[in-house]
Motif scaffolding. Structure first.
Motif, mmCIF file in Angstrom:
data_model
loop_
_atom_site.group_PDB
_atom_site.id
_atom_site.type_symbol
_atom_site.label_atom_id
_atom_site.label_comp_id
_atom_site.label_asym_id
_atom_site.label_seq_id
_atom_site.Cartn_x
_atom_site.Cartn_y
_atom_site.Cartn_z
ATOM 1 N N ALA A 43 0.830 -1.209 0.000
ATOM 2 C CA ALA A 43 0.000 0.000 0.000
ATOM 3 C C ALA A 43 0.859 1.250 0.000
ATOM 4 O O ALA A 43 0.575 2.224 -0.713
ATOM 5 N N MET A 44 1.930 1.255 0.805
ATOM 6 C CA MET A 44 2.776 2.439 0.901
ATOM 7 C C MET A 44 3.522 2.717 -0.406
ATOM 8 O O MET A 44 3.638 3.866 -0.832
ATOM 9 N N VAL A 45 4.019 1.665 -1.047
ATOM 10 C CA VAL A 45 4.692 1.844 -2.338
ATOM 11 C C VAL A 45 3.711 2.388 -3.375
ATOM 12 O O VAL A 45 4.004 3.337 -4.113
ATOM 13 N N SER A 46 2.533 1.796 -3.432
ATOM 14 C CA SER A 46 1.531 2.202 -4.412
ATOM 15 C C SER A 46 1.102 3.653 -4.228
ATOM 16 O O SER A 46 0.999 4.428 -5.190
ATOM 17 N N ILE A 47 0.866 4.049 -2.982
ATOM 18 C CA ILE A 47 0.334 5.387 -2.737
ATOM 19 C C ILE A 47 1.363 6.473 -3.041
ATOM 20 O O ILE A 47 1.014 7.572 -3.493
ATOM 21 N N GLN A 48 2.640 6.173 -2.861
ATOM 22 C CA GLN A 48 3.661 7.166 -3.190
ATOM 23 C C GLN A 48 3.853 7.303 -4.698
ATOM 24 O O GLN A 48 4.051 8.403 -5.216
ATOM 25 N N LEU A 81 5.461 0.654 11.694
ATOM 26 C CA LEU A 81 5.860 0.150 10.381
ATOM 27 C C LEU A 81 5.742 1.229 9.311
ATOM 28 O O LEU A 81 6.541 1.270 8.364
ATOM 29 N N THR A 82 4.792 2.115 9.467
ATOM 30 C CA THR A 82 4.646 3.179 8.484
ATOM 31 C C THR A 82 5.748 4.229 8.594
ATOM 32 O O THR A 82 5.713 5.238 7.891
ATOM 33 N N CYS A 83 6.739 3.974 9.446
ATOM 34 C CA CYS A 83 7.943 4.808 9.424
ATOM 35 C C CYS A 83 8.586 4.788 8.036
ATOM 36 O O CYS A 83 9.360 5.689 7.688
ATOM 37 N N LEU A 84 8.297 3.755 7.260
ATOM 38 C CA LEU A 84 8.830 3.680 5.897
ATOM 39 C C LEU A 84 8.230 4.738 4.975
ATOM 40 O O LEU A 84 8.800 5.028 3.921
ATOM 41 N N GLU A 85 7.086 5.298 5.353
ATOM 42 C CA GLU A 85 6.370 6.213 4.469
ATOM 43 C C GLU A 85 7.211 7.414 4.025
ATOM 44 O O GLU A 85 7.265 7.730 2.828
ATOM 45 N N PRO A 86 7.894 8.131 4.935
ATOM 46 C CA PRO A 86 8.712 9.260 4.474
ATOM 47 C C PRO A 86 9.834 8.836 3.543
ATOM 48 O O PRO A 86 10.175 9.549 2.595
ATOM 49 N N CYS A 97 19.444 11.374 3.278
ATOM 50 C CA CYS A 97 19.699 9.949 3.069
ATOM 51 C C CYS A 97 19.887 9.237 4.401
ATOM 52 O O CYS A 97 19.428 8.096 4.582
ATOM 53 N N LEU A 98 20.551 9.900 5.352
ATOM 54 C CA LEU A 98 20.703 9.338 6.693
ATOM 55 C C LEU A 98 19.346 9.183 7.362
ATOM 56 O O LEU A 98 19.083 8.209 8.074
ATOM 57 N N GLY A 99 18.454 10.146 7.129
ATOM 58 C CA GLY A 99 17.100 10.048 7.665
ATOM 59 C C GLY A 99 16.348 8.873 7.086
ATOM 60 O O GLY A 99 15.609 8.171 7.798
ATOM 61 N N VAL A 100 16.508 8.624 5.786
ATOM 62 C CA VAL A 100 15.880 7.465 5.147
ATOM 63 C C VAL A 100 16.364 6.179 5.814
ATOM 64 O O VAL A 100 15.575 5.289 6.137
ATOM 65 N N ALA A 101 17.669 6.073 6.040
ATOM 66 C CA ALA A 101 18.222 4.877 6.681
ATOM 67 C C ALA A 101 17.668 4.702 8.091
ATOM 68 O O ALA A 101 17.393 3.580 8.531
ATOM 69 N N ALA A 102 17.498 5.816 8.816
ATOM 70 C CA ALA A 102 16.999 5.736 10.190
ATOM 71 C C ALA A 102 15.560 5.226 10.242
ATOM 72 O O ALA A 102 15.232 4.376 11.077
ATOM 73 N N VAL A 103 14.694 5.736 9.366
ATOM 74 C CA VAL A 103 13.299 5.292 9.421
ATOM 75 C C VAL A 103 13.153 3.846 8.954
ATOM 76 O O VAL A 103 12.309 3.099 9.462
ATOM 77 N N ILE A 104 13.980 3.430 7.995
ATOM 78 C CA ILE A 104 13.940 2.028 7.558
ATOM 79 C C ILE A 104 14.368 1.120 8.705
ATOM 80 O O ILE A 104 13.733 0.094 8.977
ATOM 81 N N ALA A 151 14.191 1.734 11.912
ATOM 82 C CA ALA A 151 13.149 1.756 12.949
ATOM 83 C C ALA A 151 11.972 0.871 12.557
ATOM 84 O O ALA A 151 11.432 0.127 13.385
ATOM 85 N N ALA A 152 11.568 0.932 11.292
ATOM 86 C CA ALA A 152 10.420 0.154 10.843
ATOM 87 C C ALA A 152 10.692 -1.341 10.940
ATOM 88 O O ALA A 152 9.887 -2.107 11.481
ATOM 89 N N PHE A 153 11.832 -1.770 10.421
ATOM 90 C CA PHE A 153 12.127 -3.193 10.454
ATOM 91 C C PHE A 153 12.472 -3.674 11.855
ATOM 92 O O PHE A 153 12.166 -4.805 12.231
ATOM 93 N N GLY A 154 13.092 -2.814 12.655
ATOM 94 C CA GLY A 154 13.357 -3.184 14.040
ATOM 95 C C GLY A 154 12.073 -3.418 14.807
ATOM 96 O O GLY A 154 11.959 -4.387 15.562
#
Length: 293
Positions: free
Chosen positions: A22-27, A243-248, A268-275, A277-280
């Protein structure tokens, strides 16, 4: 002796896979939708997105076969209202600020849900990591351009309605399951249509516009909202919110790929951080609550 890999049951992996899809599709849909702004405006695009998405879901799910009870109607109406407000506000913000930043600001909603529903220290640790990522993706850190204050406020307001959307969708979905999306999207489409007509008028039904609206409606409404309902009725609000931390991250990636929005090193560091957090959060969370259906 080699260890046997642990495979999660389908009942656990299904809601996670549905939410990611859903998140991939909506973006992707949001990036396509921005191309319609010069033709029908943000509100016109929102109306087209919701109307087309509602018609698609009605054709596939045929919601009239399941009649909501009197007890669930207030939750269902609240779900539709928040869905309309969320979309109108977010697209209005997207008209003046970049996609990645708009999604990062909007994410304050589900992040609030994740924080308020947390009970363990590890949950707060993952949320804290997500917050760090959101800050790095936000205009607060080394923004290359001045952001429109109105757009920022609209994105934050959309985040507030996103938080309400999570609560109302779960309440309504407890009885109706996947059919909740069809009913809620129809209510949202009816509410958003007057705003679209007021802004775009007859341009909404131009054949060239409708062709693009079909793609936007599919990727931005019908497919992701149905997948989100599959997820919401099978997982706790805490897992959904974290899990929706991946959204940004996905918003920033879509902005880069489709709208040529360049990411800075800190972003880019922010992207790595939210990924992370989501998977953790996904790996350490308890199994989702089974669907009440």
């Amino acid at each position: 002796m080699t260890s046997t890999p642990v495979i999660k049951p389908v009942s656990e992996t299904l809601p996670i896979a549905a939410l990611l899809g859903a998140m991939v599709s909506i973006q992707i849909g949001a990036a396509f939708a921005k191309g319609l702004f010069p033709l029908v405006g943000a509100q016109g695009t929102t109306a087209l997105r919701l109307v087309v998405g509602a018609l698609m879901l009605a054709a596939v799910l045929r919601p009239w076969r399941v009649r909501p009870s009197k007890a669930v109607w207030p939750w269902l109406i609240a779900y539709g209202v928040t869905l309309a407000a969320l979309n109108l506000l977010f697209y209005a913000a997207l008209e003046t600020i970049p996609l990645g930043i708009a999604v990062a600001l909007e994410f304050t909603g589900p992040l609030l849900v994740a924080t308020l529903s947390s009970r363990r220290g590890s949950d707060f640790a993952w949320v804290a990591l997500a917050v760090a990522g959101i800050v790095l993706l936000s205009p607060l850190v080394h923004s290359r351009q001045a952001l429109d204050p109105t757009g920022v406020m609209l994105a934050l307001a959309a985040g507030g309605f996103w938080a309400l959307y999570i609560v109302f969708a779960q309440k309504a979905g407890a009885e109706l399951g996947g059919q909740t999306t069809a009913y809620g999207l129809a209510i949202a489409a009816v509410l958003a249509l007057p705003f679209g007509v007021a802004e775009a008028g007859p341009a909404l039904v131009a054949p060239s516009i409708l062709a693009g609206a079909l793609l936007v409606g599919l990727f931005s409404s019908a497919l992701p909202f149905w997948l989100e309902m599959v997820a919401l009725t099978r997982m706790p609000a805490r897992l959904y919110g974290t899990l929706t931390c991946l959204e940004p991250a996905l918003g920033a990636l879509a902005g880069f790929l489709f709208l040529h929005e360049i990411l800075t090193g800190l972003q880019c560091l922010g992207v790595a951080a939210v990924i992370a957090a989501a998977f953790g959060a996904t790996m350490t969370n308890k199994p989702p609550v089974p669907s009440p259906e």
